[in-house]
Motif scaffolding. Structure first.
Motif, mmCIF file in Angstrom:
data_model
loop_
_atom_site.group_PDB
_atom_site.id
_atom_site.type_symbol
_atom_site.label_atom_id
_atom_site.label_comp_id
_atom_site.label_asym_id
_atom_site.label_seq_id
_atom_site.Cartn_x
_atom_site.Cartn_y
_atom_site.Cartn_z
ATOM 1 N N ASN A 22 0.822 -1.212 0.000
ATOM 2 C CA ASN A 22 0.000 0.000 0.000
ATOM 3 C C ASN A 22 0.853 1.259 0.000
ATOM 4 O O ASN A 22 1.842 1.339 0.733
ATOM 5 C CB ASN A 22 -0.892 0.047 1.247
ATOM 6 N N PHE A 54 0.300 5.765 -0.188
ATOM 7 C CA PHE A 54 -0.696 6.807 0.024
ATOM 8 C C PHE A 54 -0.087 8.182 -0.250
ATOM 9 O O PHE A 54 1.078 8.414 0.031
ATOM 10 C CB PHE A 54 -1.170 6.805 1.485
ATOM 11 N N LEU A 92 -6.544 12.513 2.667
ATOM 12 C CA LEU A 92 -6.078 11.524 1.703
ATOM 13 C C LEU A 92 -6.452 11.942 0.288
ATOM 14 O O LEU A 92 -7.626 12.192 -0.003
ATOM 15 C CB LEU A 92 -6.682 10.159 2.043
ATOM 16 N N PHE A 107 -4.712 6.622 -2.994
ATOM 17 C CA PHE A 107 -3.897 5.542 -2.503
ATOM 18 C C PHE A 107 -3.865 4.412 -3.507
ATOM 19 O O PHE A 107 -4.659 4.354 -4.441
ATOM 20 C CB PHE A 107 -4.358 5.075 -1.118
ATOM 21 N N TYR A 158 -3.110 0.070 -3.679
ATOM 22 C CA TYR A 158 -2.902 -1.167 -2.927
ATOM 23 C C TYR A 158 -2.166 -2.217 -3.740
ATOM 24 O O TYR A 158 -1.988 -3.344 -3.306
ATOM 25 C CB TYR A 158 -4.235 -1.705 -2.401
ATOM 26 N N SER A 173 2.466 1.130 3.591
ATOM 27 C CA SER A 173 2.196 0.126 4.617
ATOM 28 C C SER A 173 2.113 -1.242 3.956
ATOM 29 O O SER A 173 1.935 -1.344 2.736
ATOM 30 C CB SER A 173 0.890 0.431 5.364
ATOM 31 N N LYS A 216 -1.411 -6.078 4.964
ATOM 32 C CA LYS A 216 -2.290 -6.650 5.984
ATOM 33 C C LYS A 216 -3.124 -5.541 6.608
ATOM 34 O O LYS A 216 -2.665 -4.425 6.805
ATOM 35 C CB LYS A 216 -1.450 -7.313 7.080
ATOM 36 N N ALA A 217 -4.349 -5.897 6.945
ATOM 37 C CA ALA A 217 -5.234 -4.922 7.558
ATOM 38 C C ALA A 217 -4.635 -4.413 8.854
ATOM 39 O O ALA A 217 -4.016 -5.148 9.596
ATOM 40 C CB ALA A 217 -6.588 -5.564 7.836
ATOM 41 N N GLN A 218 -4.792 -3.147 9.082
ATOM 42 C CA GLN A 218 -4.417 -2.481 10.333
ATOM 43 C C GLN A 218 -2.909 -2.317 10.526
ATOM 44 O O GLN A 218 -2.465 -1.944 11.594
ATOM 45 C CB GLN A 218 -4.999 -3.203 11.551
ATOM 46 N N GLU A 219 -2.125 -2.568 9.500
ATOM 47 C CA GLU A 219 -0.701 -2.287 9.636
ATOM 48 C C GLU A 219 -0.486 -0.777 9.678
ATOM 49 O O GLU A 219 -1.149 -0.023 8.980
ATOM 50 C CB GLU A 219 0.063 -2.850 8.429
ATOM 51 N N THR A 220 0.488 -0.355 10.471
ATOM 52 C CA THR A 220 0.717 1.075 10.568
ATOM 53 C C THR A 220 1.280 1.623 9.262
ATOM 54 O O THR A 220 1.847 0.876 8.457
ATOM 55 C CB THR A 220 1.676 1.403 11.727
ATOM 56 N N GLN A 221 1.105 2.910 9.064
ATOM 57 C CA GLN A 221 1.658 3.565 7.897
ATOM 58 C C GLN A 221 2.969 4.240 8.260
ATOM 59 O O GLN A 221 3.111 4.814 9.339
ATOM 60 C CB GLN A 221 0.665 4.598 7.357
ATOM 61 N N PHE A 255 5.727 7.140 7.097
ATOM 62 C CA PHE A 255 5.667 8.386 6.351
ATOM 63 C C PHE A 255 7.022 8.859 5.858
ATOM 64 O O PHE A 255 8.043 8.680 6.527
ATOM 65 C CB PHE A 255 5.056 9.493 7.229
ATOM 66 N N GLY A 256 7.012 9.508 4.702
ATOM 67 C CA GLY A 256 8.171 10.237 4.226
ATOM 68 C C GLY A 256 8.271 11.580 4.911
ATOM 69 O O GLY A 256 7.372 11.965 5.685
#
Lengths: 113, 111
Positions: free
Chosen positions: A31, A33, A45, A48, A50, A94, A97-102, A104-105
């Motif tokens: 993923n 974003f 947002l 994004f 996936y 990220s 998998k669901a709920q994985e943290t993102q 950031f740059g």
């Protein structure tokens, strides 16, 4: 450590120019974003993705497009920059998998004159 | 976006505790996150809590979740000047890993 890099920290462009913002991640994340950050509005947002060549509109896609030709790279394109697109742009990635943290740059601060 | 709300500013003295609050509206949220953004930088994950928990502690950080009231808080004990930053809460839902962020709370720590 996950590394998300953005091609520029600061950019100054003129109204009507085509602008490319590049984002690269090195952790094989599914993923990716693009957000814009404005004072008092938090992160919103834009688009994004996936998977490679897949994209979904976020909350504020108008005036933007994206490209994901390779898994590690996600580009944000302003077809014809306008002054109301002056903002801080943040890329994130990220795992699928669901709920994985993102992750950031550092952000690109864009000024459109 | 999507009704995640935070107050915009908080000012505390060094050594005091800071409490940053957040409310959200979607009861299907499964994970809730706190991110920190230092000046000129991207967001850095501080901590997160799963929605079936009501508290999580990690050194100086305590996260409290009241799922009934959809209220999340971050307490920073013994706040230091290096804690001055913008703090964002975020919720995620079962939707391609989309996150919804609050507007951010700017914490100012006075010496």
């Amino acid at each position: 450590d996950v590394k998300v890099t953005q091609s520029s920290r600061y950019l100054v462009k003129r109204t009507g120019e085509k602008v490319f913002l590049e984002c690269v991640q090195d952790m094989d994340h599914e993923n990716m974003f693009w957000y814009r950050q404005d004072p008092g509005l938090g992160l919103r947002l834009i688009y994004f993705s996936y998977d490679v060549k897949m994209k979904e509109k976020g909350d504020i896609p108008e005036g933007y497009s994206v490209s994901r030709e390779k898994k590690e790279r996600f580009s944000l394109i302003l077809e014809s920059a306008s002054t109301n697109q002056t903002s801080m742009y943040l890329c994130a990635s990220s795992r699928g998998k669901a709920q994985e943290t993102q992750y950031f740059g550092p952000g690109t601060r864009l000024l459109v004159l | 976006g999507e009704d995640v709300e935070q107050s915009l500013f908080l000012s505390v003295r060094e050594g005091d505790s800071s409490v940053i609050n957040c409310t959200y509206t979607d009861s299907s949220s499964t994970y809730l996150y706190w991110y920190k953004q230092e000046p000129g930088a991207g967001l850095q994950l501080l901590t997160y809590i799963f929605s079936n928990m009501d508290m999580k502690q990690d050194q100086r950080l305590t996260v409290l979740l009241n799922k009934k009231d959809k209220h999340l808080s971050l307490r920073i004990a013994d706040t230091q000047t290096g804690d001055s930053a913008i703090y964002f809460c975020a919720e995620s839902r079962y939707n391609f890993n989309k996150f919804y962020f609050g507007s951010g709370t700017k914490l100012n720590v006075k010496p």
